[in-house]
Write a protein that holds these residues in place. Sequence first.
Motif, PDB file in Angstrom:
ATOM      1  N   LYS A   1       4.854  12.730  -8.621  1.00  0.00           N
ATOM      2  CA  LYS A   1       6.005  13.561  -8.997  1.00  0.00           C
ATOM      3  C   LYS A   1       6.983  13.788  -7.849  1.00  0.00           C
ATOM      4  CE  LYS A   1       4.035  15.801 -12.915  1.00  0.00           C
ATOM      5  NZ  LYS A   1       4.352  16.871 -13.820  1.00  0.00           N
ATOM      6  N   TRP A   2       6.684  13.229  -6.695  1.00  0.00           N
ATOM      7  CA  TRP A   2       7.546  13.367  -5.540  1.00  0.00           C
ATOM      8  C   TRP A   2       8.843  12.603  -5.810  1.00  0.00           C
ATOM      9  CZ3 TRP A   2       6.743  10.438  -0.358  1.00  0.00           C
ATOM     10  CH2 TRP A   2       7.509  11.014   0.667  1.00  0.00           C
ATOM     11  N   ARG A   3       9.963  13.211  -5.526  1.00  0.00           N
ATOM     12  CA  ARG A   3      11.279  12.617  -5.772  1.00  0.00           C
ATOM     13  C   ARG A   3      11.414  11.266  -5.056  1.00  0.00           C
ATOM     14  NH1 ARG A   3      15.598  13.419  -2.551  1.00  0.00           N
ATOM     15  NH2 ARG A   3      14.516  15.177  -1.620  1.00  0.00           N
ATOM     16  N   VAL A   4      10.884  11.166  -3.855  1.00  0.00           N
ATOM     17  CA  VAL A   4      10.964   9.916  -3.092  1.00  0.00           C
ATOM     18  C   VAL A   4      10.194   8.807  -3.812  1.00  0.00           C
ATOM     19  CG1 VAL A   4      10.357   8.798  -0.908  1.00  0.00           C
ATOM     20  CG2 VAL A   4      11.315  11.121  -0.904  1.00  0.00           C
ATOM     21  N   THR A   5       9.045   9.147  -4.383  1.00  0.00           N
ATOM     22  CA  THR A   5       8.265   8.148  -5.119  1.00  0.00           C
ATOM     23  C   THR A   5       9.088   7.580  -6.259  1.00  0.00           C
ATOM     24  OG1 THR A   5       6.214   9.301  -4.573  1.00  0.00           O
ATOM     25  CG2 THR A   5       6.127   7.715  -6.389  1.00  0.00           C
ATOM     26  N   MET A   6       9.688   8.453  -7.045  1.00  0.00           N
ATOM     27  CA  MET A   6      10.487   7.989  -8.181  1.00  0.00           C
ATOM     28  C   MET A   6      11.673   7.157  -7.708  1.00  0.00           C
ATOM     29  SD  MET A   6      10.997   7.575 -11.351  1.00  0.00           S
ATOM     30  CE  MET A   6       9.715   8.552 -12.073  1.00  0.00           C
ATOM     31  N   THR A   7      12.329   7.578  -6.656  1.00  0.00           N
ATOM     32  CA  THR A   7      13.479   6.829  -6.133  1.00  0.00           C
ATOM     33  C   THR A   7      13.052   5.430  -5.698  1.00  0.00           C
ATOM     34  OG1 THR A   7      14.544   8.877  -5.411  1.00  0.00           O
ATOM     35  CG2 THR A   7      15.302   6.825  -4.384  1.00  0.00           C
ATOM     36  N   VAL A   8      11.973   5.341  -4.946  1.00  0.00           N
ATOM     37  CA  VAL A   8      11.489   4.043  -4.453  1.00  0.00           C
ATOM     38  C   VAL A   8      11.049   3.157  -5.611  1.00  0.00           C
ATOM     39  CG1 VAL A   8       9.623   2.934  -3.147  1.00  0.00           C
ATOM     40  CG2 VAL A   8      10.841   4.897  -2.172  1.00  0.00           C
TER      41      VAL A   8
ATOM     42  N   MET B   1       0.793  -1.230   0.000  1.00  0.00           N
ATOM     43  CA  MET B   1       0.000   0.000   0.000  1.00  0.00           C
ATOM     44  C   MET B   1       0.826   1.281   0.000  1.00  0.00           C
ATOM     45  SD  MET B   1      -2.936  -0.772  -0.759  1.00  0.00           S
ATOM     46  CE  MET B   1      -3.721   0.811  -0.639  1.00  0.00           C
ATOM     47  N   PRO B   2       1.938   1.365   0.717  1.00  0.00           N
ATOM     48  CA  PRO B   2       2.715   2.618   0.646  1.00  0.00           C
ATOM     49  C   PRO B   2       3.157   2.955  -0.786  1.00  0.00           C
ATOM     50  CG  PRO B   2       3.451   1.301   2.499  1.00  0.00           C
ATOM     51  CD  PRO B   2       2.508   0.437   1.697  1.00  0.00           C
ATOM     52  N   GLN B   3       3.581   1.937  -1.537  1.00  0.00           N
ATOM     53  CA  GLN B   3       4.019   2.170  -2.909  1.00  0.00           C
ATOM     54  C   GLN B   3       2.860   2.640  -3.792  1.00  0.00           C
ATOM     55  OE1 GLN B   3       4.572  -0.466  -0.989  1.00  0.00           O
ATOM     56  NE2 GLN B   3       6.619  -1.269  -1.262  1.00  0.00           N
ATOM     57  N   TRP B   4       1.701   1.998  -3.642  1.00  0.00           N
ATOM     58  CA  TRP B   4       0.535   2.403  -4.419  1.00  0.00           C
ATOM     59  C   TRP B   4       0.108   3.824  -4.075  1.00  0.00           C
ATOM     60  CZ3 TRP B   4      -1.065   0.296  -8.688  1.00  0.00           C
ATOM     61  CH2 TRP B   4      -0.836  -1.062  -8.926  1.00  0.00           C
ATOM     62  N   LEU B   5       0.100   4.143  -2.797  1.00  0.00           N
ATOM     63  CA  LEU B   5      -0.291   5.494  -2.386  1.00  0.00           C
ATOM     64  C   LEU B   5       0.663   6.535  -2.967  1.00  0.00           C
ATOM     65  CD1 LEU B   5      -1.324   4.782   1.309  1.00  0.00           C
ATOM     66  CD2 LEU B   5      -2.852   5.321  -0.621  1.00  0.00           C
ATOM     67  N   MET B   6       1.952   6.237  -2.958  1.00  0.00           N
ATOM     68  CA  MET B   6       2.916   7.179  -3.539  1.00  0.00           C
ATOM     69  C   MET B   6       2.701   7.340  -5.041  1.00  0.00           C
ATOM     70  SD  MET B   6       6.558   6.630  -1.558  1.00  0.00           S
ATOM     71  CE  MET B   6       6.803   4.966  -2.127  1.00  0.00           C
ATOM     72  N   MET B   7       2.523   6.234  -5.759  1.00  0.00           N
ATOM     73  CA  MET B   7       2.354   6.319  -7.218  1.00  0.00           C
ATOM     74  C   MET B   7       1.091   7.078  -7.594  1.00  0.00           C
ATOM     75  SD  MET B   7       3.643   2.692  -8.848  1.00  0.00           S
ATOM     76  CE  MET B   7       2.517   1.631  -7.920  1.00  0.00           C
ATOM     77  N   VAL B   8      -0.001   6.851  -6.853  1.00  0.00           N
ATOM     78  CA  VAL B   8      -1.283   7.466  -7.204  1.00  0.00           C
ATOM     79  C   VAL B   8      -1.380   8.904  -6.710  1.00  0.00           C
ATOM     80  CG1 VAL B   8      -3.792   7.334  -6.816  1.00  0.00           C
ATOM     81  CG2 VAL B   8      -2.501   5.258  -7.358  1.00  0.00           C
ATOM     82  N   PHE B   9      -0.958   9.162  -5.463  1.00  0.00           N
ATOM     83  CA  PHE B   9      -1.186  10.474  -4.861  1.00  0.00           C
ATOM     84  C   PHE B   9       0.030  11.399  -4.835  1.00  0.00           C
ATOM     85  CE2 PHE B   9      -4.535   7.809  -2.951  1.00  0.00           C
ATOM     86  CZ  PHE B   9      -5.627   8.519  -3.435  1.00  0.00           C
TER      87      PHE B   9
ATOM     88  N   GLY C   1       6.352  10.857 -20.499  1.00  0.00           N
ATOM     89  CA  GLY C   1       5.763  12.163 -20.221  1.00  0.00           C
ATOM     90  C   GLY C   1       4.245  12.175 -20.097  1.00  0.00           C
ATOM     91  N   ARG C   2       3.675  11.061 -19.679  1.00  0.00           N
ATOM     92  CA  ARG C   2       2.217  11.000 -19.521  1.00  0.00           C
ATOM     93  C   ARG C   2       1.805  11.754 -18.260  1.00  0.00           C
ATOM     94  NH1 ARG C   2       2.104   8.567 -24.008  1.00  0.00           N
ATOM     95  NH2 ARG C   2       2.609   6.383 -24.279  1.00  0.00           N
ATOM     96  N   SER C   3       0.685  12.418 -18.335  1.00  0.00           N
ATOM     97  CA  SER C   3       0.178  13.214 -17.224  1.00  0.00           C
ATOM     98  C   SER C   3      -0.230  12.327 -16.051  1.00  0.00           C
ATOM     99  CB  SER C   3      -1.039  14.016 -17.677  1.00  0.00           C
ATOM    100  OG  SER C   3      -1.720  14.557 -16.569  1.00  0.00           O
ATOM    101  N   PRO C   4       0.215  12.680 -14.833  1.00  0.00           N
ATOM    102  CA  PRO C   4      -0.247  11.934 -13.654  1.00  0.00           C
ATOM    103  C   PRO C   4      -1.764  11.987 -13.492  1.00  0.00           C
ATOM    104  CG  PRO C   4       1.646  13.287 -13.093  1.00  0.00           C
ATOM    105  CD  PRO C   4       1.236  13.670 -14.490  1.00  0.00           C
TER     106      PRO C   4
END
Length: 144
Positions: free
Chosen positions: A25-32, A14-22, A105-108
């Motif tokens: 563009k957060w740097r931590v999301t991309m790193t993880v 769930m943490p990964q899904w929450l980061m990807m969806v919400f 480059g797809r829109s979040p």
Amino acid sequence: MMDTLFSASSLLVMPQWLMMVFAPKWRVTMTVMRSPLVVLPAALLYAALVIPMMVEALPVLAQPKLQTIASMLGTPAGATVGWIHFLAFDLFVGRWIYLDAHEHGRSPWLVSPILALTLMFGPLGLAIYVGLRMLRGNTPAPSR
């Protein structure tokens, strides 16, 4: 024990899904999400549960029949293993969608609902994203 594992297993993804969806563009999301190891906790839990069942499950899976598969999945252990299988593979697919969308480059705003759909109905979200890729092409995002 299976009730606890079933309930707790969603916490592995769930943490990964929450980061990807919400927070796509957060740097931590991309790193993880760049790390393929992100799916490892769910995959290891799956392995820990399925390896002791392999001798029993292999003949059923080698020659699948609806009744035997339904019987196997119809137990608490079978449902838990199946659920964790879904969690691991859906996260792997969601990760691919997230990274591919970022690369192209797809829109979040467009991709986040597809990711949410992938979380809930894996192959349906994948099919929609693949369709989007076909419609939109795979032109990389401009360099910055």
